[in-house]
Design a protein around this motif. Structure first.
Motif, PDB file in Angstrom:
ATOM      1  N   PRO A   1       1.265  12.770  11.013  1.00  6.33           N
ATOM      2  CA  PRO A   1       0.311  11.693  11.283  1.00  6.33           C
ATOM      3  C   PRO A   1       0.984  10.324  11.286  1.00  6.33           C
ATOM      4  O   PRO A   1       1.896  10.066  10.491  1.00  6.33           O
ATOM      5  N   GLN A   2       0.547   9.467  12.199  1.00 11.58           N
ATOM      6  CA  GLN A   2       0.988   8.078  12.239  1.00 11.58           C
ATOM      7  C   GLN A   2      -0.254   7.220  11.971  1.00 11.58           C
ATOM      8  O   GLN A   2      -0.949   6.776  12.894  1.00 11.58           O
ATOM      9  N   ALA A   3      -0.550   7.035  10.695  1.00 14.85           N
ATOM     10  CA  ALA A   3      -1.756   6.310  10.303  1.00 14.85           C
ATOM     11  C   ALA A   3      -1.636   4.813  10.510  1.00 14.85           C
ATOM     12  O   ALA A   3      -2.617   4.079  10.354  1.00 14.85           O
ATOM     13  N   GLY A   4      -0.449   4.340  10.861  1.00 19.64           N
ATOM     14  CA  GLY A   4      -0.277   2.914  11.122  1.00 19.64           C
ATOM     15  C   GLY A   4      -0.858   2.461  12.442  1.00 19.64           C
ATOM     16  O   GLY A   4      -0.881   1.264  12.726  1.00 19.64           O
ATOM     17  N   LEU A   5      -1.318   3.402  13.254  1.00 16.35           N
ATOM     18  CA  LEU A   5      -1.932   3.075  14.541  1.00 16.35           C
ATOM     19  C   LEU A   5      -3.414   3.428  14.480  1.00 16.35           C
ATOM     20  O   LEU A   5      -3.792   4.594  14.572  1.00 16.35           O
ATOM     21  N   THR A   6      -4.250   2.432  14.305  1.00 16.72           N
ATOM     22  CA  THR A   6      -5.687   2.643  14.314  1.00 16.72           C
ATOM     23  C   THR A   6      -6.144   2.860  15.745  1.00 16.72           C
ATOM     24  O   THR A   6      -5.900   2.027  16.616  1.00 16.72           O
ATOM     25  N   ALA A   7      -6.801   4.001  15.987  1.00 16.25           N
ATOM     26  CA  ALA A   7      -7.155   4.341  17.364  1.00 16.25           C
ATOM     27  C   ALA A   7      -8.229   5.413  17.366  1.00 16.25           C
ATOM     28  O   ALA A   7      -8.323   6.207  16.436  1.00 16.25           O
ATOM     29  N   PRO A   8      -9.030   5.471  18.430  1.00 11.73           N
ATOM     30  CA  PRO A   8      -9.906   6.619  18.616  1.00 11.73           C
ATOM     31  C   PRO A   8      -9.106   7.790  19.161  1.00 11.73           C
ATOM     32  O   PRO A   8      -7.911   7.661  19.434  1.00 11.73           O
ATOM     33  N   VAL A   9      -9.733   8.938  19.326  1.00 14.28           N
ATOM     34  CA  VAL A   9      -9.076  10.067  19.975  1.00 14.28           C
ATOM     35  C   VAL A   9      -8.955   9.730  21.456  1.00 14.28           C
ATOM     36  O   VAL A   9      -9.941   9.690  22.189  1.00 14.28           O
ATOM     37  N   CYS A  10      -7.731   9.460  21.904  1.00 11.09           N
ATOM     38  CA  CYS A  10      -7.516   8.999  23.278  1.00 11.09           C
ATOM     39  C   CYS A  10      -6.030   9.038  23.588  1.00 11.09           C
ATOM     40  O   CYS A  10      -5.182   8.982  22.689  1.00 11.09           O
ATOM     41  N   GLU A  11      -5.703   9.125  24.860  1.00  6.47           N
ATOM     42  CA  GLU A  11      -4.328   8.995  25.334  1.00  6.47           C
ATOM     43  C   GLU A  11      -3.823   7.583  25.063  1.00  6.47           C
ATOM     44  O   GLU A  11      -4.597   6.628  24.932  1.00  6.47           O
ATOM     45  N   ALA A  12      -2.494   7.432  24.980  1.00  9.37           N
ATOM     46  CA  ALA A  12      -1.868   6.120  24.820  1.00  9.37           C
ATOM     47  C   ALA A  12      -0.506   6.147  25.507  1.00  9.37           C
ATOM     48  O   ALA A  12      -0.096   7.169  26.060  1.00  9.37           O
ATOM     49  N   SER A  13       0.204   5.018  25.457  1.00  8.58           N
ATOM     50  CA  SER A  13       1.509   4.923  26.118  1.00  8.58           C
ATOM     51  C   SER A  13       2.485   4.198  25.209  1.00  8.58           C
ATOM     52  O   SER A  13       2.098   3.314  24.435  1.00  8.58           O
ATOM     53  N   VAL A  14       3.779   4.571  25.301  1.00  3.56           N
ATOM     54  CA  VAL A  14       4.826   3.814  24.621  1.00  3.56           C
ATOM     55  C   VAL A  14       5.890   3.402  25.632  1.00  3.56           C
ATOM     56  O   VAL A  14       6.095   4.068  26.654  1.00  3.56           O
ATOM     57  N   LEU A  15       6.549   2.296  25.339  1.00  2.00           N
ATOM     58  CA  LEU A  15       7.609   1.759  26.200  1.00  2.00           C
ATOM     59  C   LEU A  15       8.612   1.031  25.327  1.00  2.00           C
ATOM     60  O   LEU A  15       8.238   0.168  24.524  1.00  2.00           O
ATOM     61  N   GLN A  16       9.888   1.370  25.468  1.00  2.00           N
ATOM     62  CA  GLN A  16      10.950   0.676  24.739  1.00  2.00           C
ATOM     63  C   GLN A  16      11.487  -0.478  25.570  1.00  2.00           C
ATOM     64  O   GLN A  16      11.957  -0.283  26.691  1.00  2.00           O
ATOM     65  N   LEU A  17      11.403  -1.692  25.029  1.00  4.12           N
ATOM     66  CA  LEU A  17      12.065  -2.834  25.640  1.00  4.12           C
ATOM     67  C   LEU A  17      13.479  -2.927  25.090  1.00  4.12           C
ATOM     68  O   LEU A  17      13.715  -2.616  23.919  1.00  4.12           O
ATOM     69  N   ARG A  18      14.398  -3.366  25.931  1.00  6.46           N
ATOM     70  CA  ARG A  18      15.773  -3.561  25.478  1.00  6.46           C
ATOM     71  C   ARG A  18      16.084  -5.015  25.213  1.00  6.46           C
ATOM     72  O   ARG A  18      17.066  -5.337  24.547  1.00  6.46           O
ATOM     73  N   ASP A  19      15.271  -5.892  25.744  1.00  4.15           N
ATOM     74  CA  ASP A  19      15.532  -7.318  25.583  1.00  4.15           C
ATOM     75  C   ASP A  19      14.190  -8.046  25.565  1.00  4.15           C
ATOM     76  O   ASP A  19      13.657  -8.359  26.628  1.00  4.15           O
ATOM     77  N   PRO A  20      13.602  -8.226  24.387  1.00  7.31           N
ATOM     78  CA  PRO A  20      14.099  -7.936  23.035  1.00  7.31           C
ATOM     79  C   PRO A  20      13.958  -6.455  22.689  1.00  7.31           C
ATOM     80  O   PRO A  20      13.287  -5.716  23.410  1.00  7.31           O
ATOM     81  N   ASP A  21      14.567  -6.044  21.573  1.00  6.21           N
ATOM     82  CA  ASP A  21      14.464  -4.662  21.122  1.00  6.21           C
ATOM     83  C   ASP A  21      13.108  -4.455  20.457  1.00  6.21           C
ATOM     84  O   ASP A  21      12.921  -4.739  19.265  1.00  6.21           O
ATOM     85  N   LEU A  22      12.157  -3.972  21.232  1.00  7.10           N
ATOM     86  CA  LEU A  22      10.820  -3.711  20.715  1.00  7.10           C
ATOM     87  C   LEU A  22      10.287  -2.423  21.327  1.00  7.10           C
ATOM     88  O   LEU A  22      10.454  -2.181  22.523  1.00  7.10           O
ATOM     89  N   LEU A  23       9.669  -1.602  20.512  1.00  9.45           N
ATOM     90  CA  LEU A  23       8.945  -0.439  20.990  1.00  9.45           C
ATOM     91  C   LEU A  23       7.476  -0.830  21.098  1.00  9.45           C
ATOM     92  O   LEU A  23       6.866  -1.278  20.118  1.00  9.45           O
ATOM     93  N   LEU A  24       6.900  -0.680  22.297  1.00  7.99           N
ATOM     94  CA  LEU A  24       5.511  -1.064  22.529  1.00  7.99           C
ATOM     95  C   LEU A  24       4.621   0.167  22.591  1.00  7.99           C
ATOM     96  O   LEU A  24       5.051   1.251  23.002  1.00  7.99           O
ATOM     97  N   TYR A  25       3.370  -0.025  22.206  1.00  4.02           N
ATOM     98  CA  TYR A  25       2.346   1.018  22.254  1.00  4.02           C
ATOM     99  C   TYR A  25       1.081   0.390  22.836  1.00  4.02           C
ATOM    100  O   TYR A  25       0.671  -0.697  22.417  1.00  4.02           O
ATOM    101  N   SER A  26       0.469   1.048  23.808  1.00  4.51           N
ATOM    102  CA  SER A  26      -0.802   0.555  24.344  1.00  4.51           C
ATOM    103  C   SER A  26      -1.873   1.608  24.146  1.00  4.51           C
ATOM    104  O   SER A  26      -1.633   2.806  24.310  1.00  4.51           O
TER     105      SER A  26
END
Length: 373
Positions: free
Chosen positions: A261-286
């Motif tokens: 479980p990743q309880a740090g992401l508050t969300a309903p039951v639904c699809e989501a997306s992740v994307l790693q940026l390299r500049d800056p170094d950030l992992l995004l979640y939508s």
């Protein structure tokens, strides 16, 4: 923060389709934004006559060209688009096909033949998405006998720096207690891998958790700066929160640990997306941020490979459901998502989000890496 530029490539009830669902977005090597989704011809249902449709934008998602059909299965189903732009410039489109009559319930109950059930195909484009090759079936390489439901991603797939292509996916095994579908349904996760840029395919990790605590469903992936692959999934189970995640240290062949479980992401039951940026170094979640409803589309960010998350950009408080992320250019992230004033499924909207709106002190841009994703 609702002032980022937005456009609407798909609106339900137009261009010959009753409904548009399941968005996926990539940006080609020459900067064309390609927005994919399912064009559902006769109804909003997950089965029936469904095509994978596409619109292209040459100005960063501000305006869109004419609707194209990227994948069609006659009057049956072609869906769950999983596009990826390769280092060669070729664009792969992995997806599933099935008979129009193959409902999810019937598939889960084992009432659909293998020929009519969920099967896996791949196409490609070498001209920036203008035309597409004939589809090639790869089911025998990536679907085990006995698996019933099967879905790629939804959303974009990834090519690792090694050249390997990783397509997250999910499947179901027959329910415990018999084949009548009356017992628990267990969603399970796996991924498809190709080491020759889509010519041949094989299975990577398989995570079949049948204790009911984690039900791995629609999954998204990103390659972290340290080379690990991060997987984040919709979790249809009683575990804390509705998200789970895992890491792979061998390019998706195996998981370091099963999904947790990743309880740090508050969300309903639904699809989501992740994307790693390299500049800056950030992992995004939508994904939607309302814990009880598909609403409040929000981009969250992690500076530690998905361990902890913070809210970085909230679009608005409207209904919202499935989404996908892409790096448009050095200054912009693109968010393609389902939304509407009174229903999450009225439009598929594209929003240009400035990268500097997603950062915070301590995440300054690096200068030793390329700005492209």
């Amino acid at each position: 923060m609702s002032d980022a530029a937005a456009s609407i490539p798909f609106h339900a009830g137009t261009e010959g389709y009753t409904s548009f669902r399941i968005p996926a977005v990539v940006v080609s090597r020459v900067g064309t934004v390609l927005a994919f989704c399912e064009g559902r011809a006769d109804s909003a249902a997950d089965h029936g006559h469904i095509d994978i449709v596409l619109k292209r934008s040459g100005d960063g998602g501000r305006t869109w060209g004419a609707l194209q059909v990227a994948a069609r299965n006659g009057s049956d189903l072609a869906g769950n688009p999983a596009p990826v732009v390769l280092d060669t410039g070729r664009i792969l489109l992995v997806h599933v096909r099935s008979a129009a009559s193959a409902t999810e319930d019937a598939v889960l109950r084992g009432q659909v033949s293998d020929a009519d059930g969920r099967r896996v195909w791949v196409q490609h484009s070498d001209d920036d998405g203008v035309t597409w090759s004939d589809p090639v079936e790869i089911t025998g390489s990536v679907k085990k006998p006995g698996w019933r439901w099967y879905a790629t991603t939804p959303g974009h797939a990834v090519q690792l720096r090694s050249g390997r292509v990783v397509v997250p996916a999910n499947h179901t095994v027959p329910p415990t207690g018999g084949d009548d579908g009356t017992e628990a349904k267990y969603n399970s996760g796996h991924c498809l891998l190709s080491d020759d840029r889509g010519a041949t395919w094989y299975l990577g990790y398989v995570d079949e958790n049948t204790d009911g605590y984690i039900n791995v469903n629609e999954t998204t992936a990103a390659e972290l700066p340290d080379g690990r692959v991060y997987f984040n999934t919709r979790n249809d189970s009683p575990a804390p929160g509705n998200r789970a995640d895992a890491h792979s240290e061998d390019g998706g062949r195996t998981l370091v640990r099963p999904f947790r479980p990743q309880a740090g992401l508050t969300a309903p039951v639904c699809e989501a997306s992740v994307l790693q940026l390299r500049d800056p170094d950030l992992l995004l979640y939508s994904g939607p941020a309302d814990p009880a409803a598909r609403a409040l589309m929000t981009i969250r960010a992690s500076a530690d490979g998905g361990t902890t998350w913070r809210s970085a950009y909230t679009v608005d408080g409207l209904p919202a459901a499935y989404s996908d992320l892409a790096r448009v250019d050095a200054d912009t992230v693109g968010l393609l998502y389902e939304t509407g004033d009174f229903s999450a499924y009225t439009t598929i909207t594209f929003r240009r989000v400035p990268v500097n709106r997603l950062t915070w002190p301590g995440t300054a841009a690096r200068t030793d890496v390329e700005s492209a994703p």
